[in-house]
Design a protein around this motif. Structure first.
Motif, mmCIF file in Angstrom:
data_model
loop_
_atom_site.group_PDB
_atom_site.id
_atom_site.type_symbol
_atom_site.label_atom_id
_atom_site.label_comp_id
_atom_site.label_asym_id
_atom_site.label_seq_id
_atom_site.Cartn_x
_atom_site.Cartn_y
_atom_site.Cartn_z
ATOM 1 N N ALA A 1 0.787 -0.560 0.333
ATOM 2 C CA ALA A 1 0.187 0.239 -0.074
ATOM 3 C C ALA A 1 0.946 1.459 0.145
ATOM 4 O O ALA A 1 1.641 1.736 0.858
ATOM 5 N N THR A 2 0.500 2.198 -1.034
ATOM 6 C CA THR A 2 1.613 3.730 -1.031
ATOM 7 C C THR A 2 0.519 4.507 -1.223
ATOM 8 O O THR A 2 -0.760 4.347 -1.690
ATOM 9 N N GLY A 3 0.564 5.662 -0.934
ATOM 10 C CA GLY A 3 0.383 6.639 -1.225
ATOM 11 C C GLY A 3 0.614 8.199 -1.360
ATOM 12 O O GLY A 3 2.074 8.080 0.049
ATOM 13 N N ASN A 4 0.736 8.806 -2.455
ATOM 14 C CA ASN A 4 1.503 10.113 -2.375
ATOM 15 C C ASN A 4 0.460 11.450 -2.398
ATOM 16 O O ASN A 4 0.136 10.775 -2.704
ATOM 17 N N ALA A 5 0.739 12.450 -2.789
ATOM 18 C CA ALA A 5 -0.265 14.030 -3.130
ATOM 19 C C ALA A 5 -0.732 13.715 -4.491
ATOM 20 O O ALA A 5 -1.576 13.813 -4.340
ATOM 21 N N GLY A 6 -0.837 12.103 -5.768
ATOM 22 C CA GLY A 6 -1.261 12.077 -6.751
ATOM 23 C C GLY A 6 -2.671 10.601 -6.733
ATOM 24 O O GLY A 6 -3.538 10.880 -7.382
ATOM 25 N N ALA A 7 -1.903 9.991 -5.823
ATOM 26 C CA ALA A 7 -2.404 8.629 -5.704
ATOM 27 C C ALA A 7 -2.445 7.515 -4.866
ATOM 28 O O ALA A 7 -1.503 8.159 -3.831
ATOM 29 N N ALA A 8 -3.651 6.966 -4.239
ATOM 30 C CA ALA A 8 -3.166 5.563 -3.163
ATOM 31 C C ALA A 8 -3.009 4.227 -4.251
ATOM 32 O O ALA A 8 -4.675 4.247 -4.774
ATOM 33 N N THR A 9 -2.387 3.826 -4.149
ATOM 34 C CA THR A 9 -2.306 2.552 -4.231
ATOM 35 C C THR A 9 -2.105 1.436 -3.786
ATOM 36 O O THR A 9 -1.484 1.044 -2.388
ATOM 37 N N VAL A 10 -2.788 -0.091 -3.566
ATOM 38 C CA VAL A 10 -2.478 -1.036 -3.056
ATOM 39 C C VAL A 10 -2.587 -1.768 -4.734
ATOM 40 O O VAL A 10 -3.116 -1.833 -5.810
ATOM 41 N N ALA A 11 -1.619 -2.817 -4.498
ATOM 42 C CA ALA A 11 -0.379 -3.228 -5.233
ATOM 43 C C ALA A 11 -0.252 -4.712 -5.280
ATOM 44 O O ALA A 11 0.587 -4.304 -3.885
ATOM 45 N N PHE A 12 -0.151 -5.660 -6.101
ATOM 46 C CA PHE A 12 1.618 -6.824 -5.727
ATOM 47 C C PHE A 12 2.725 -6.861 -5.726
ATOM 48 O O PHE A 12 2.626 -5.869 -6.880
ATOM 49 N N ALA A 13 3.151 -7.075 -5.385
ATOM 50 C CA ALA A 13 4.758 -6.015 -5.345
ATOM 51 C C ALA A 13 5.862 -7.656 -6.247
ATOM 52 O O ALA A 13 5.682 -8.541 -5.839
ATOM 53 N N GLY A 14 6.010 -7.178 -7.488
ATOM 54 C CA GLY A 14 7.358 -8.535 -7.655
ATOM 55 C C GLY A 14 7.182 -8.962 -8.191
ATOM 56 O O GLY A 14 5.533 -8.773 -9.132
ATOM 57 N N ARG A 15 7.322 -10.953 -8.578
ATOM 58 C CA ARG A 15 6.900 -11.440 -9.545
ATOM 59 C C ARG A 15 5.560 -12.132 -9.096
ATOM 60 O O ARG A 15 5.330 -12.904 -9.638
ATOM 61 N N ILE A 16 5.486 -12.120 -7.607
ATOM 62 C CA ILE A 16 4.339 -12.479 -7.414
ATOM 63 C C ILE A 16 2.887 -11.412 -8.048
ATOM 64 O O ILE A 16 1.629 -12.161 -8.191
ATOM 65 N N SER A 17 3.429 -10.837 -8.593
ATOM 66 C CA SER A 17 2.239 -10.086 -9.455
ATOM 67 C C SER A 17 2.042 -10.782 -10.748
ATOM 68 O O SER A 17 0.675 -10.604 -11.021
ATOM 69 N N ARG A 18 2.421 -11.897 -11.293
ATOM 70 C CA ARG A 18 1.872 -12.286 -12.108
ATOM 71 C C ARG A 18 1.178 -13.375 -11.538
ATOM 72 O O ARG A 18 0.674 -13.595 -12.712
ATOM 73 N N ILE A 19 1.093 -13.797 -10.769
ATOM 74 C CA ILE A 19 0.758 -15.046 -10.268
ATOM 75 C C ILE A 19 -0.577 -14.321 -9.826
ATOM 76 O O ILE A 19 -1.522 -14.774 -10.213
ATOM 77 N N ALA A 20 -0.897 -13.157 -9.015
ATOM 78 C CA ALA A 20 -1.720 -12.320 -8.861
ATOM 79 C C ALA A 20 -2.873 -12.462 -10.032
ATOM 80 O O ALA A 20 -4.290 -11.843 -10.576
ATOM 81 N N ARG A 21 -2.401 -11.337 -11.309
ATOM 82 C CA ARG A 21 -2.932 -11.141 -12.852
ATOM 83 C C ARG A 21 -3.693 -12.490 -13.176
ATOM 84 O O ARG A 21 -4.580 -12.213 -14.034
ATOM 85 N N VAL A 22 -2.609 -13.517 -13.515
ATOM 86 C CA VAL A 22 -3.145 -14.902 -13.362
ATOM 87 C C VAL A 22 -4.361 -15.185 -12.743
ATOM 88 O O VAL A 22 -5.772 -15.458 -13.859
ATOM 89 N N HIS A 23 -4.598 -15.330 -11.626
ATOM 90 C CA HIS A 23 -6.267 -15.118 -10.879
ATOM 91 C C HIS A 23 -7.168 -14.197 -10.503
ATOM 92 O O HIS A 23 -8.141 -14.749 -11.203
#
Length: 152
Positions: free
Chosen positions: A87-109
């Motif tokens: 979970a990251t946030g800056n003045a432009g956006a708040a983001t919740v995302a999977f990090a690194g190589r795990i994002s590929r597994i998460a995207r498939v599902h």
């Protein structure tokens, strides 16, 4: 519920622009962390954002394996941890995302794509299991946190 936040965005944008960038970043971090907690709880409950349960795993034929094979474990136990769900946030956006190589597994599902379970295995069509998405409660949470921050 619409997947877009156009109506909420149109209403909140003028209010957010009145805040200093540091205040917007603080609010974005707070909202992102709350959303991550909510997403983690939903993954623990094995539910899609619309409230339907995840499609269960397919049974595997494990030949040559002796002893008891435990298949009662829930899916995505490691993916939902803070190490992988960032979970990251800056003045432009708040983001919740999977990090690194795990994002590929998460995207498939997330989208129900085809992938290999392991190297050398045949391609398998995975069921769609939405790991990230907004529920009505999360949408209300964003609105409540923003209004609470603006009234301070």
């Amino acid at each position: 519920m619409a997947d877009t936040f156009d109506d909420l965005s149109n209403w909140l944008t003028p209010l957010m622009l009145r805040l200093a960038p540091a205040e917007r970043a603080k609010l974005a971090r707070e909202v992102a962390q709350g959303l991550r907690r909510s997403q983690q709880q939903r993954v623990i409950a094995q539910r899609n954002p619309d409230g339907t349960p995840y499609e269960p795993r397919k049974e595997r034929q494990l030949r040559g394996k002796q002893g008891r094979i435990k298949r009662k474990a829930k899916m995505f136990t490691k993916l939902r941890t803070a190490r992988y769900l960032k979970a990251t946030g800056n003045a432009g956006a708040a983001t919740v995302a999977f990090a690194g190589r795990i994002s590929r597994i998460a995207r498939v599902h997330q989208f129900g794509l085809r992938d290999r379970a392991e190297r050398g295995a045949p391609d398998v069509q995975y069921a769609q299991r939405e790991l990230l998405g907004f529920t009505d409660a999360e949408r209300d949470y964003i609105l409540d946190r923003t209004l609470a921050h603006l009234t301070l």
